[in-house]
Write a protein that holds these residues in place. Structure first.
Motif, PDB file in Angstrom:
ATOM      1  N   LEU A  82      -4.652  -3.544  -3.862  1.00  0.00           N
ATOM      2  CA  LEU A  82      -2.774  -2.855  -3.849  1.00  0.00           C
ATOM      3  C   LEU A  82      -2.351  -3.482  -5.087  1.00  0.00           C
ATOM      4  CD1 LEU A  82      -2.292  -4.877  -0.502  1.00  0.00           C
ATOM      5  CD2 LEU A  82      -2.259  -2.871  -0.999  1.00  0.00           C
ATOM      6  N   ASP A  83      -2.667  -4.454  -5.711  1.00  0.00           N
ATOM      7  CA  ASP A  83      -2.061  -4.066  -7.344  1.00  0.00           C
ATOM      8  C   ASP A  83      -2.094  -3.001  -8.131  1.00  0.00           C
ATOM      9  OD1 ASP A  83      -0.898  -6.854  -6.350  1.00  0.00           O
ATOM     10  OD2 ASP A  83      -2.471  -7.505  -8.157  1.00  0.00           O
ATOM     11  N   ALA A  84      -3.573  -2.396  -7.990  1.00  0.00           N
ATOM     12  CA  ALA A  84      -3.723  -1.204  -8.478  1.00  0.00           C
ATOM     13  C   ALA A  84      -2.804   0.379  -8.530  1.00  0.00           C
ATOM     14  CB  ALA A  84      -5.716  -0.614  -8.723  1.00  0.00           C
ATOM     15  N   LEU A  85      -2.854  -0.096  -7.692  1.00  0.00           N
ATOM     16  CA  LEU A  85      -1.836   0.796  -6.289  1.00  0.00           C
ATOM     17  C   LEU A  85      -0.321   1.260  -7.272  1.00  0.00           C
ATOM     18  CD1 LEU A  85      -2.757   1.430  -3.073  1.00  0.00           C
ATOM     19  CD2 LEU A  85      -3.124   3.057  -4.794  1.00  0.00           C
ATOM     20  N   THR A  86      -0.284  -0.030  -7.781  1.00  0.00           N
ATOM     21  CA  THR A  86       1.088  -0.488  -8.688  1.00  0.00           C
ATOM     22  C   THR A  86       1.291   0.494  -9.620  1.00  0.00           C
ATOM     23  OG1 THR A  86       1.263  -2.125  -9.523  1.00  0.00           O
ATOM     24  CG2 THR A  86       2.083  -2.613  -7.364  1.00  0.00           C
ATOM     25  N   LEU A  87       0.409   1.302  -9.664  1.00  0.00           N
ATOM     26  CA  LEU A  87       0.105   2.541 -11.389  1.00  0.00           C
ATOM     27  C   LEU A  87      -0.025   3.639 -11.084  1.00  0.00           C
ATOM     28  CD1 LEU A  87      -2.059  -0.138 -13.700  1.00  0.00           C
ATOM     29  CD2 LEU A  87       0.402  -0.432 -13.584  1.00  0.00           C
ATOM     30  N   TYR A 119       0.537  -0.930   0.055  1.00  0.00           N
ATOM     31  CA  TYR A 119       0.222  -0.095  -0.007  1.00  0.00           C
ATOM     32  C   TYR A 119       1.019   1.159  -0.341  1.00  0.00           C
ATOM     33  CZ  TYR A 119      -3.399   2.689   1.219  1.00  0.00           C
ATOM     34  OH  TYR A 119      -4.386   4.799   1.512  1.00  0.00           O
ATOM     35  N   LEU A 120       1.891   1.322   0.867  1.00  0.00           N
ATOM     36  CA  LEU A 120       2.688   2.428   1.052  1.00  0.00           C
ATOM     37  C   LEU A 120       3.429   2.697   0.029  1.00  0.00           C
ATOM     38  CD1 LEU A 120       3.597   2.494   4.841  1.00  0.00           C
ATOM     39  CD2 LEU A 120       1.308   3.715   2.986  1.00  0.00           C
ATOM     40  N   ARG A 121       3.884   1.028  -0.952  1.00  0.00           N
ATOM     41  CA  ARG A 121       5.047   1.288  -2.311  1.00  0.00           C
ATOM     42  C   ARG A 121       6.388   1.588  -1.307  1.00  0.00           C
ATOM     43  NH1 ARG A 121       0.479   3.490  -3.770  1.00  0.00           N
ATOM     44  NH2 ARG A 121       1.129   5.812  -4.186  1.00  0.00           N
ATOM     45  N   ASP A 171     -11.592   2.322  -5.233  1.00  0.00           N
ATOM     46  CA  ASP A 171     -11.870   2.900  -4.189  1.00  0.00           C
ATOM     47  C   ASP A 171     -10.738   3.439  -3.269  1.00  0.00           C
ATOM     48  OD1 ASP A 171     -13.458   5.061  -2.509  1.00  0.00           O
ATOM     49  OD2 ASP A 171     -14.841   4.129  -2.358  1.00  0.00           O
ATOM     50  N   LEU A 172      -9.971   4.837  -3.170  1.00  0.00           N
ATOM     51  CA  LEU A 172      -8.566   4.722  -2.428  1.00  0.00           C
ATOM     52  C   LEU A 172      -8.817   4.721  -0.200  1.00  0.00           C
ATOM     53  CD1 LEU A 172      -6.290   6.122  -4.491  1.00  0.00           C
ATOM     54  CD2 LEU A 172      -6.237   3.876  -3.798  1.00  0.00           C
ATOM     55  N   SER A 173     -10.497   5.748  -0.660  1.00  0.00           N
ATOM     56  CA  SER A 173     -10.567   5.812   0.516  1.00  0.00           C
ATOM     57  C   SER A 173     -11.079   4.540   1.423  1.00  0.00           C
ATOM     58  CB  SER A 173     -12.041   6.331   0.942  1.00  0.00           C
ATOM     59  OG  SER A 173     -11.304   7.862   0.296  1.00  0.00           O
ATOM     60  N   ARG A 174     -11.994   3.535   0.528  1.00  0.00           N
ATOM     61  CA  ARG A 174     -12.336   2.204   1.645  1.00  0.00           C
ATOM     62  C   ARG A 174     -11.054   0.865   1.066  1.00  0.00           C
ATOM     63  NH1 ARG A 174     -18.318   1.111  -0.494  1.00  0.00           N
ATOM     64  NH2 ARG A 174     -19.354   2.312  -0.003  1.00  0.00           N
ATOM     65  N   ALA A 175     -10.345   1.371   0.477  1.00  0.00           N
ATOM     66  CA  ALA A 175      -8.998   0.294   0.377  1.00  0.00           C
ATOM     67  C   ALA A 175      -8.536   1.105   1.812  1.00  0.00           C
ATOM     68  CB  ALA A 175      -8.683   0.108  -0.743  1.00  0.00           C
ATOM     69  N   ALA A 194      -5.186   3.848 -10.455  1.00  0.00           N
ATOM     70  CA  ALA A 194      -6.176   2.703  -9.385  1.00  0.00           C
ATOM     71  C   ALA A 194      -7.299   2.738  -9.303  1.00  0.00           C
ATOM     72  CB  ALA A 194      -5.161   2.187  -8.420  1.00  0.00           C
ATOM     73  N   ARG A 195      -7.804   4.205  -9.229  1.00  0.00           N
ATOM     74  CA  ARG A 195      -8.682   5.296  -9.739  1.00  0.00           C
ATOM     75  C   ARG A 195      -9.112   4.520 -10.727  1.00  0.00           C
ATOM     76  NH1 ARG A 195      -6.254   9.786  -6.924  1.00  0.00           N
ATOM     77  NH2 ARG A 195      -6.889  10.211  -4.584  1.00  0.00           N
ATOM     78  N   ALA A 196      -8.628   5.035 -11.703  1.00  0.00           N
ATOM     79  CA  ALA A 196      -8.687   4.855 -13.292  1.00  0.00           C
ATOM     80  C   ALA A 196      -9.961   2.896 -13.011  1.00  0.00           C
ATOM     81  CB  ALA A 196      -7.712   4.876 -14.016  1.00  0.00           C
ATOM     82  N   LEU A 197      -8.936   2.064 -12.706  1.00  0.00           N
ATOM     83  CA  LEU A 197      -9.130   0.947 -13.179  1.00  0.00           C
ATOM     84  C   LEU A 197     -10.339   0.842 -11.914  1.00  0.00           C
ATOM     85  CD1 LEU A 197      -6.132  -1.110 -12.887  1.00  0.00           C
ATOM     86  CD2 LEU A 197      -7.389  -0.397 -14.472  1.00  0.00           C
ATOM     87  N   GLY A 198     -10.144   1.679 -11.235  1.00  0.00           N
ATOM     88  CA  GLY A 198     -11.935   1.718 -10.170  1.00  0.00           C
ATOM     89  C   GLY A 198     -11.985   1.591  -8.809  1.00  0.00           C
TER      90      GLY A 198
END
Length: 331
Positions: A214-219, A81-83, A230-234, A224-228
């Motif tokens: 977490l996988d989407a956040l690597t982008l 998450y924090l990369r 919800d970062l707040s809930r994650a 990650a938002r473009a892939l749908g």
């Protein structure tokens, strides 16, 4: 979770887990033959073997597996998450806050009034640390903001622990606090297991749920938002999972470091390095590592049992540095 792993990674870790669990029950200051252990598990056996296996070693083994699994999983989730390859529960102040709650119980004698006061206070302060983290970070989704807020929470909790040691009314109280802070599975019972189990189960479920996020956040956050996602809930699920799971773990064992930091680095070369691929192997690897370390503190010849947190630190630092040097260009 979509990450790819070496086909033998999970079977190998499960095999190691079984070996570590069996060794944890059989080995110690008093070695028990397999035949006596089987007799006890079948409902028979002599009284000495039953007391050692049922009352002492089985709860200790189960707690070690659960706590190690939670620490390994939380380290992998936070690093994803924090990369940040250096992330672990202590980065967000959860471990220090849980330790502060336990120190409060020891300092004011609450643990003597009821044995569950220490674990419960540790869980409450871990949850309070997450609440403070949200307030300090505000609406920002930036990993850097969360890390800085976590450092502030960890520093404040550490100051509270130091204050308790400094103002301790007698040296025996200070020694009890220091002993707990070094971490151990010694003298843990089924009551501790029953307290930690629901917390770790809830925490692990929340962390395992977010493999795709977490996988989407690597982008990056925008990707990650473009892939749908919800970062707040994650973020809410991640922080709650870490607080509840690690709070319950630290509550019954004391402070044990480096497990969540090292294990993801050990299993990462056998995966495609995506965060989701690390979660389950890190969970199993953490359980194996902590259980083997606990066996080590029992069989190392010393006048008194070596503290588990001390051994994990001694073993962990060089292993972590070696793997960090090997993989720093591959992260």
């Amino acid at each position: 979770m979509s990450g790819r792993r070496h086909p033998l990674l999970l079977p190998g870790l499960i095999a190691l887990l079984l070996v570590a669990a069996i060794a944890s029950v059989a080995l110690g200051s008093v070695t028990i033959a397999p035949a006596r252990i089987l007799a006890v598990l079948a409902g028979g056996g002599d009284m000495v073997a039953r007391a050692i296996v049922i009352d002492l070693r089985l709860p200790r083994m189960a707690i070690g597996l659960l706590v190690g699994a939670m620490l390994g999983l939380s380290g992998a989730a936070l690093q994803g998450y924090l990369r940040n390859p250096l992330a672990e529960p202590a980065v967000l102040g959860v471990s220090n806050a849980a330790a502060l709650g336990a120190v409060i119980a020891l300092y004011f004698g609450l643990s003597e009034l009821h044995p569950m006061a220490l674990p419960l206070l540790a869980i409450v302060t871990a949850l309070a640390a997450i609440g403070a983290l949200f307030l300090l970070a505000g609406p920002s989704e930036s990993p850097l903001t969360l890390i800085l807020a976590g450092i502030a929470v960890a520093t404040l909790a550490g100051a509270g622990i130091s204050l308790a040691l400094n103002l301790s009314p007698n040296p025996f109280a200070a020694m009890e606090i220091m002993s707990w802070l070094m971490g151990s599975l010694e003298n843990r019972s089924i009551d501790h297991l029953l307290l930690a189990l629901p917390c770790i189960a809830v925490g692990a479920a929340l962390l395992l749920y977010d493999g795709r996020a977490l996988d989407a956040l690597t982008l990056g956050e925008d990707g990650a938002r473009a892939l749908g996602v919800d970062l707040s809930r994650a973020r809410l699920r991640l922080m709650a999972g870490v607080a509840i799971g690690v709070g319950g773990a630290v509550a019954v064992t004391g402070s044990i470091g480096f497990v969540g930091l090292i294990v993801p680095h050990l299993v990462r070369p056998l995966t495609d390095r995506s965060p989701s691929a690390l979660l389950l192997p890190s969970m199993l690897g953490g359980a194996v590592l902590l259980t083997l370390a606990d066996i080590g503190v029992r069989i190392i010849p010393t006048s008194s049992e070596l503290k588990l947190g001390v051994l994990t630190a001694i073993l962990g630092v060089p292993v972590f540095l070696i793997h960090l040097m090997r993989e720093r260009r591959l992260w």
